[in-house]
Write a protein that holds these residues in place. Structure first.
Motif, mmCIF file in Angstrom:
data_model
loop_
_atom_site.group_PDB
_atom_site.id
_atom_site.type_symbol
_atom_site.label_atom_id
_atom_site.label_comp_id
_atom_site.label_asym_id
_atom_site.label_seq_id
_atom_site.Cartn_x
_atom_site.Cartn_y
_atom_site.Cartn_z
ATOM 1 N N VAL A 42 41.817 22.864 -34.865
ATOM 2 C CA VAL A 42 40.690 21.821 -34.567
ATOM 3 C C VAL A 42 40.416 22.080 -36.535
ATOM 4 O O VAL A 42 40.622 20.851 -36.937
ATOM 5 N N ALA A 43 40.372 22.816 -36.541
ATOM 6 C CA ALA A 43 40.256 22.931 -38.833
ATOM 7 C C ALA A 43 41.052 22.053 -39.115
ATOM 8 O O ALA A 43 40.452 21.622 -40.051
ATOM 9 N N TRP A 44 42.128 22.616 -39.380
ATOM 10 C CA TRP A 44 43.407 22.044 -39.675
ATOM 11 C C TRP A 44 43.459 20.746 -39.912
ATOM 12 O O TRP A 44 43.268 20.050 -40.379
ATOM 13 N N ARG A 45 43.514 20.309 -38.627
ATOM 14 C CA ARG A 45 43.989 18.653 -38.292
ATOM 15 C C ARG A 45 43.006 18.013 -38.714
ATOM 16 O O ARG A 45 42.918 16.823 -39.324
ATOM 17 N N ALA A 46 41.805 18.213 -38.741
ATOM 18 C CA ALA A 46 40.395 17.790 -39.485
ATOM 19 C C ALA A 46 40.755 17.953 -40.616
ATOM 20 O O ALA A 46 39.995 16.612 -41.158
ATOM 21 N N MET A 47 40.835 18.724 -41.596
ATOM 22 C CA MET A 47 41.372 18.515 -42.518
ATOM 23 C C MET A 47 42.350 17.789 -43.242
ATOM 24 O O MET A 47 42.467 17.603 -44.171
ATOM 25 N N GLU A 48 43.549 17.796 -42.011
ATOM 26 C CA GLU A 48 44.651 16.892 -43.072
ATOM 27 C C GLU A 48 44.334 15.847 -41.997
ATOM 28 O O GLU A 48 44.567 14.693 -43.252
ATOM 29 N N SER A 49 43.452 15.694 -41.325
ATOM 30 C CA SER A 49 43.432 13.604 -41.036
ATOM 31 C C SER A 49 41.680 13.392 -41.944
ATOM 32 O O SER A 49 41.894 11.941 -42.029
ATOM 33 N N ARG A 50 41.126 14.258 -42.825
ATOM 34 C CA ARG A 50 40.106 14.404 -43.334
ATOM 35 C C ARG A 50 38.833 12.956 -42.804
ATOM 36 O O ARG A 50 38.320 12.653 -43.187
ATOM 37 N N VAL A 51 38.529 13.922 -41.730
ATOM 38 C CA VAL A 51 37.689 12.897 -40.889
ATOM 39 C C VAL A 51 36.727 13.799 -41.280
ATOM 40 O O VAL A 51 36.512 14.876 -41.557
ATOM 41 N N ASP A 52 35.347 13.096 -40.519
ATOM 42 C CA ASP A 52 34.245 13.818 -40.998
ATOM 43 C C ASP A 52 33.717 14.478 -39.870
ATOM 44 O O ASP A 52 32.881 13.924 -38.787
ATOM 45 N N LEU A 53 33.072 15.021 -40.364
ATOM 46 C CA LEU A 53 32.345 16.820 -39.575
ATOM 47 C C LEU A 53 31.787 16.120 -39.070
ATOM 48 O O LEU A 53 30.542 16.500 -38.319
ATOM 49 N N ASN A 54 30.579 15.548 -40.050
ATOM 50 C CA ASN A 54 29.164 15.332 -39.911
ATOM 51 C C ASN A 54 29.130 13.812 -38.877
ATOM 52 O O ASN A 54 27.773 13.378 -38.021
ATOM 53 N N ASN A 55 29.791 12.888 -38.103
ATOM 54 C CA ASN A 55 30.187 12.004 -37.394
ATOM 55 C C ASN A 55 30.256 12.556 -36.175
ATOM 56 O O ASN A 55 31.482 12.658 -35.763
ATOM 57 N N THR A 56 29.810 13.411 -35.533
ATOM 58 C CA THR A 56 29.747 14.026 -34.262
ATOM 59 C C THR A 56 30.655 13.121 -33.158
ATOM 60 O O THR A 56 31.297 13.587 -32.595
ATOM 61 N N ASP A 57 30.478 12.139 -32.386
ATOM 62 C CA ASP A 57 30.910 11.312 -31.646
ATOM 63 C C ASP A 57 32.469 11.242 -32.114
ATOM 64 O O ASP A 57 33.728 11.495 -31.553
#
Ligand code: CDP
Length: 229
Positions: A42-57
């Motif tokens: 999950v962390a790796w995909r988030a890093m690759e896609s540069r999604v904002d972890l703070n935007n919870t929804d």
């Protein structure tokens, strides 16, 4: 009918839980499931896609989509049909994994996946296996080691190139930071189950750790030790 054997192996980074779980699974011919890989994925995909972890929804819809593209088994994690396990092992991914792991909705999304795969019997390693994921596991181990030794192991695991970029002292600090985050989160923190057997591996070889585990299983009449000698 006997319930399939479930063995929980929890502990902090560098405690040797992954290696111990995988050696034990091989000896007992049980599937080995490394739950850290799920959080790392999950962390790796988030890093690759540069999604904002703070935007919870937005992040949660991203997570549920990402989980549909992967499969998790004893061999590791497969994404779009390819084994991506080696890409998940770095300490940078570990640090983001520990952040996403503190989000209740992420833990919820991964919980059922872990429980479903464990039904067939397994050795499962992580942080909350004995306390939350498999509270009914027949045996629970909690592995630990001194912070310095755990940092040293993690540093040795890195490639020589990565070691040159980061000193041993820096690595020890990072591991300490991750320990703190994992232990202080409110939901499913890293902590030993009341009925867990603690093994301090600071001065033990991996085969000695596994030997201790096998003796516990034998004492509980869960295996015939002679079969594994
Ligand atoms: O191998 P290492 O101990 O460094 O980490 P890991 O087991 O791959 O887990 C990476 C991160 O995922 C941990 O620091 C935890 O924050 C999180 N994790 C968790 O919260 N619960 C689990 N069952 C497994 C991992």
């Amino acid at each position: 009918m006997k319930r399939p054997l479930q063995i929980a192996v929890d502990g902090p980074a560098g405690s040797g839980k992954g290696t111990a779980a995988s050696m034990l699974g091989k000896v007992l011919k049980l599937p080995v499931l490394d739950t850290g890989l799920l959080y790392r994925f999950v962390a790796w995909r988030a890093m690759e896609s540069r999604v904002d972890l703070n935007n919870t929804d937005a992040f949660l819809s991203f997570v549920s989509l990402a989980l549909k593209t992967m499969s998790w088994r004893t061999e590791g994690v497969f994404f779009d049909g390819k084994d991506c396990t080696s890409l998940l092992r770095g300490e940078d991914v570990g640090a983001v994994a520990s952040k996403v792991a503190s989000m209740p909705a992420v833990r919820e999304a991964l919980l059922q996946m872990q429980q479903t795969l464990a039904i067939q019997g397994c050795v499962m390693d992580g942080r909350d296996i004995g306390t939350v994921v498999l509270p009914e596991a027949q045996v629970k181990f909690f592995l630990t080691a001194s912070l310095r030794e755990r940092g040293r192991r993690r540093w040795l695991q890195l490639t020589p190139l990565a070691q040159r970029k980061q000193s041993l002292e820096q690595m020890i600090k990072e591991v300490a930071l991750r320990d703190q985050r994992d232990s202080e989160r409110t939901l499913a923190p890293l902590k030993q189950a009341e009925d867990a057997i603690v093994i301090d591996s600071t001065t033990l070889r991996q085969d000695e750790v596994v030997d201790r585990m096998l003796r516990v299983l034998k004492r509980r009449d869960l295996i015939e030790l002679d079969e594994y000698r």
